[in-house]
Motif scaffolding. Structure first.
Motif, mmCIF file in Angstrom:
data_model
loop_
_atom_site.group_PDB
_atom_site.id
_atom_site.type_symbol
_atom_site.label_atom_id
_atom_site.label_comp_id
_atom_site.label_asym_id
_atom_site.label_seq_id
_atom_site.Cartn_x
_atom_site.Cartn_y
_atom_site.Cartn_z
ATOM 1 N N SER A 216 21.978 -73.966 -24.137
ATOM 2 C CA SER A 216 22.720 -74.495 -22.996
ATOM 3 C C SER A 216 23.300 -75.886 -23.306
ATOM 4 O O SER A 216 22.580 -76.780 -23.752
ATOM 5 N N GLY A 217 24.606 -76.016 -23.088
ATOM 6 C CA GLY A 217 25.244 -77.325 -23.309
ATOM 7 C C GLY A 217 25.917 -77.463 -24.658
ATOM 8 O O GLY A 217 26.676 -78.410 -24.877
ATOM 9 N N TYR A 218 25.628 -76.552 -25.596
ATOM 10 C CA TYR A 218 26.268 -76.620 -26.916
ATOM 11 C C TYR A 218 27.094 -75.382 -27.187
ATOM 12 O O TYR A 218 26.668 -74.276 -26.858
ATOM 13 N N LYS A 219 28.274 -75.585 -27.804
ATOM 14 C CA LYS A 219 29.076 -74.458 -28.281
ATOM 15 C C LYS A 219 28.757 -74.288 -29.746
ATOM 16 O O LYS A 219 29.160 -75.117 -30.564
ATOM 17 N N ASN A 220 28.019 -73.249 -30.093
ATOM 18 C CA ASN A 220 27.569 -73.074 -31.482
ATOM 19 C C ASN A 220 28.323 -71.956 -32.193
ATOM 20 O O ASN A 220 29.248 -72.212 -32.949
ATOM 21 N N ALA A 221 27.964 -70.700 -31.913
ATOM 22 C CA ALA A 221 28.540 -69.579 -32.670
ATOM 23 C C ALA A 221 29.995 -69.333 -32.257
ATOM 24 O O ALA A 221 30.357 -69.475 -31.088
ATOM 25 N N TYR A 222 30.807 -68.957 -33.228
ATOM 26 C CA TYR A 222 32.225 -68.714 -32.942
ATOM 27 C C TYR A 222 32.819 -67.730 -33.953
ATOM 28 O O TYR A 222 32.244 -67.487 -35.017
ATOM 29 N N PHE A 223 33.974 -67.165 -33.554
ATOM 30 C CA PHE A 223 34.785 -66.383 -34.501
ATOM 31 C C PHE A 223 36.241 -66.655 -34.178
ATOM 32 O O PHE A 223 36.564 -67.299 -33.168
ATOM 33 N N TYR A 224 37.135 -66.173 -35.045
ATOM 34 C CA TYR A 224 38.571 -66.320 -34.798
ATOM 35 C C TYR A 224 39.163 -64.959 -34.490
ATOM 36 O O TYR A 224 38.834 -63.972 -35.145
ATOM 37 N N ASP A 225 40.034 -64.880 -33.485
ATOM 38 C CA ASP A 225 40.697 -63.603 -33.225
ATOM 39 C C ASP A 225 41.936 -63.480 -34.126
ATOM 40 O O ASP A 225 42.219 -64.372 -34.927
ATOM 41 N N GLU A 226 42.679 -62.330 -33.979
ATOM 42 C CA GLU A 226 43.803 -62.073 -34.906
ATOM 43 C C GLU A 226 44.869 -63.156 -34.849
ATOM 44 O O GLU A 226 45.552 -63.418 -35.825
ATOM 45 N N SER A 227 45.004 -63.805 -33.672
ATOM 46 C CA SER A 227 46.040 -64.837 -33.590
ATOM 47 C C SER A 227 45.511 -66.222 -33.971
ATOM 48 O O SER A 227 46.195 -67.226 -33.802
ATOM 49 N N GLY A 228 44.272 -66.259 -34.486
ATOM 50 C CA GLY A 228 43.734 -67.536 -34.968
ATOM 51 C C GLY A 228 43.070 -68.377 -33.896
ATOM 52 O O GLY A 228 42.691 -69.522 -34.148
ATOM 53 N N GLU A 229 42.912 -67.801 -32.696
ATOM 54 C CA GLU A 229 42.210 -68.554 -31.644
ATOM 55 C C GLU A 229 40.709 -68.572 -31.948
ATOM 56 O O GLU A 229 40.120 -67.536 -32.293
ATOM 57 N N LYS A 230 40.122 -69.735 -31.778
ATOM 58 C CA LYS A 230 38.673 -69.856 -31.999
ATOM 59 C C LYS A 230 37.940 -69.492 -30.700
ATOM 60 O O LYS A 230 38.268 -70.024 -29.635
ATOM 61 N N ILE A 231 36.993 -68.589 -30.807
ATOM 62 C CA ILE A 231 36.299 -68.098 -29.609
ATOM 63 C C ILE A 231 34.787 -68.340 -29.771
ATOM 64 O O ILE A 231 34.181 -67.901 -30.750
ATOM 65 N N PHE A 232 34.214 -69.063 -28.815
ATOM 66 C CA PHE A 232 32.772 -69.344 -28.870
ATOM 67 C C PHE A 232 31.990 -68.224 -28.189
ATOM 68 O O PHE A 232 32.470 -67.618 -27.222
ATOM 69 N N VAL A 233 30.801 -67.962 -28.704
ATOM 70 C CA VAL A 233 29.977 -66.868 -28.176
ATOM 71 C C VAL A 233 28.577 -67.387 -27.861
ATOM 72 O O VAL A 233 28.013 -68.163 -28.625
ATOM 73 N N GLU A 234 28.043 -66.968 -26.718
ATOM 74 C CA GLU A 234 26.616 -67.181 -26.473
ATOM 75 C C GLU A 234 26.082 -65.978 -25.707
ATOM 76 O O GLU A 234 26.857 -65.154 -25.208
ATOM 77 N N ILE A 235 24.783 -65.875 -25.614
ATOM 78 C CA ILE A 235 24.207 -64.699 -24.967
ATOM 79 C C ILE A 235 23.380 -65.140 -23.751
ATOM 80 O O ILE A 235 22.817 -66.231 -23.742
ATOM 81 N N LYS A 236 23.372 -64.250 -22.739
ATOM 82 C CA LYS A 236 22.500 -64.506 -21.586
ATOM 83 C C LYS A 236 21.476 -63.377 -21.557
ATOM 84 O O LYS A 236 21.840 -62.200 -21.598
ATOM 85 N N LEU A 237 20.211 -63.723 -21.495
ATOM 86 C CA LEU A 237 19.149 -62.723 -21.459
ATOM 87 C C LEU A 237 18.372 -62.925 -20.174
ATOM 88 O O LEU A 237 18.120 -64.063 -19.776
ATOM 89 N N GLU A 238 18.018 -61.832 -19.536
ATOM 90 C CA GLU A 238 17.265 -61.986 -18.299
ATOM 91 C C GLU A 238 16.093 -61.027 -18.293
ATOM 92 O O GLU A 238 16.258 -59.820 -18.513
ATOM 93 N N LEU A 239 14.932 -61.563 -18.064
ATOM 94 C CA LEU A 239 13.724 -60.751 -18.024
ATOM 95 C C LEU A 239 13.594 -60.129 -16.646
ATOM 96 O O LEU A 239 13.708 -60.839 -15.636
ATOM 97 N N GLU A 240 13.393 -58.824 -16.607
ATOM 98 C CA GLU A 240 13.137 -58.180 -15.315
ATOM 99 C C GLU A 240 11.756 -58.625 -14.859
ATOM 100 O O GLU A 240 10.769 -58.340 -15.537
ATOM 101 N N LYS A 241 11.701 -59.377 -13.769
ATOM 102 C CA LYS A 241 10.430 -60.036 -13.435
ATOM 103 C C LYS A 241 9.458 -59.065 -12.801
ATOM 104 O O LYS A 241 9.002 -58.129 -13.437
#
Ligand code: 0FX
Length: 252
Positions: A216-241
């Motif tokens: 949370s708060g940091y942009k870490n993982a990324y990839f580039y799409d075909e037009s060269g745009e940089k796209i950041f990725v993160e995951i949200k995980l939720e435990l079924e309580k």
């Protein structure tokens, strides 16, 4: 007795100040510093009782002034001349000797080596000296690096509460780590953040990777799409309580 405390971490600074309010520390004069390179702390905290310091420029003065230097998440490497002349103790957010160096929990989520907290005497190598105290922190499948880091910070404070007086008094038996372990540098983390879209992995590996680089708060993982745009990725995980608490869909 005068002890130098060097920290670049606000949470640990505040918690440490609470710990030393205990009367058992009345005889100790803790003096607080942060790293010269820490611009945020310079604007936020710079004052007489919390000053910036560049260790390598002040070695002789420190050696003659302090019996002990405590490193509580510090942005600068301790010079050899300092660690060889004065007892320096580091509180490290990792379980030595595994994943020494940069962001230990990030790498532990991926390589499954233990993570946790280590309080150790410092030597010339990174996160390497003899171990005074340590505690593992569990990593659950639903946690990102952020959640694991929060638990690590909490554990650091718990360990400091237990061991600080003995550390101050040099009243412990430090144990040599069982092996050299492994080490990750900043460049390894930066490399980890580049996603290779063509790499074949299982879903488990992909989820483990994404939760390792999600903080949370940091942009870490990324990839580039075909037009060269940089796209950041993160995951949200939720435990079924509490499964019994889940509202049932009304039946017709
Ligand atoms: O206090 P700390 O864990 O880091 C400090 C020093 O800055 C660091 O140089 C030293 N190695 C460490 C023992 O003490 O805070 P941080 O904000 O640098 O990192 C905390 C967590 O934040 C880290 O475990 C992972 C996450 N993070 C941090 C940065 C800078 C990211 O996910 N991405 C980032 O770019």
């Amino acid at each position: 007795m005068k002890i130098m405390v060097l920290t670049d971490n606000e949470f640990i600074y505040n918690e440490f100040k609470e710990i030393i309010k205990d009367k058992k520390y009345n005889d100790i004069n803790f003096e607080f510093f942060f790293s010269e390179s820490n611009k945020l702390f310079k604007t936020k905290f710079m004052r007489d009782d919390f000053k910036s310091i560049d260790l390598k420029c002040r070695i002789n003065e420190l050696v003659s002034n302090y019996k002990l230097v405590l490193s509580l998440h510090c942005k600068q490497m301790f010079p050899s001349d300092l660690v060889n002349q004065i007892r320096c103790v580091n509180v490290h957010p990792g379980f030595n000797p595994y994943n020494r160096g940069w962001f230990p929990q990030v790498f532990s989520i991926i390589n499954k080596l233990p993570t946790g907290v280590t309080i150790h005497e410092m030597d010339e190598e990174l996160d390497h000296g003899n171990i005074i105290a340590q505690k593992k922190v569990d990593i659950f499948q639903w946690e990102t690096a952020y959640e694991v880091y929060k638990k690590i910070q909490y554990t650091e404070i718990q360990l400091l509460k237990i061991h600080l007086r003995d550390i101050v008094d040099n009243n412990y038996k430090a144990i040599q780590p069982l092996s050299e372990g492994n080490i990750n540098k900043e460049k390894d983390f930066n490399k980890l953040c580049e996603i290779n879209l063509n790499k074949l992995v299982t879903f488990k590996e992909a989820i483990d990777y994404l939760r390792a680089v999600s903080f949370s708060g940091y942009k870490n993982a990324y990839f580039y799409d075909e037009s060269g745009e940089k796209i950041f990725v993160e995951i949200k995980l939720e435990l079924e309580k509490d499964k019994n608490n889940v509202k049932q869909c009304p039946t017709k």
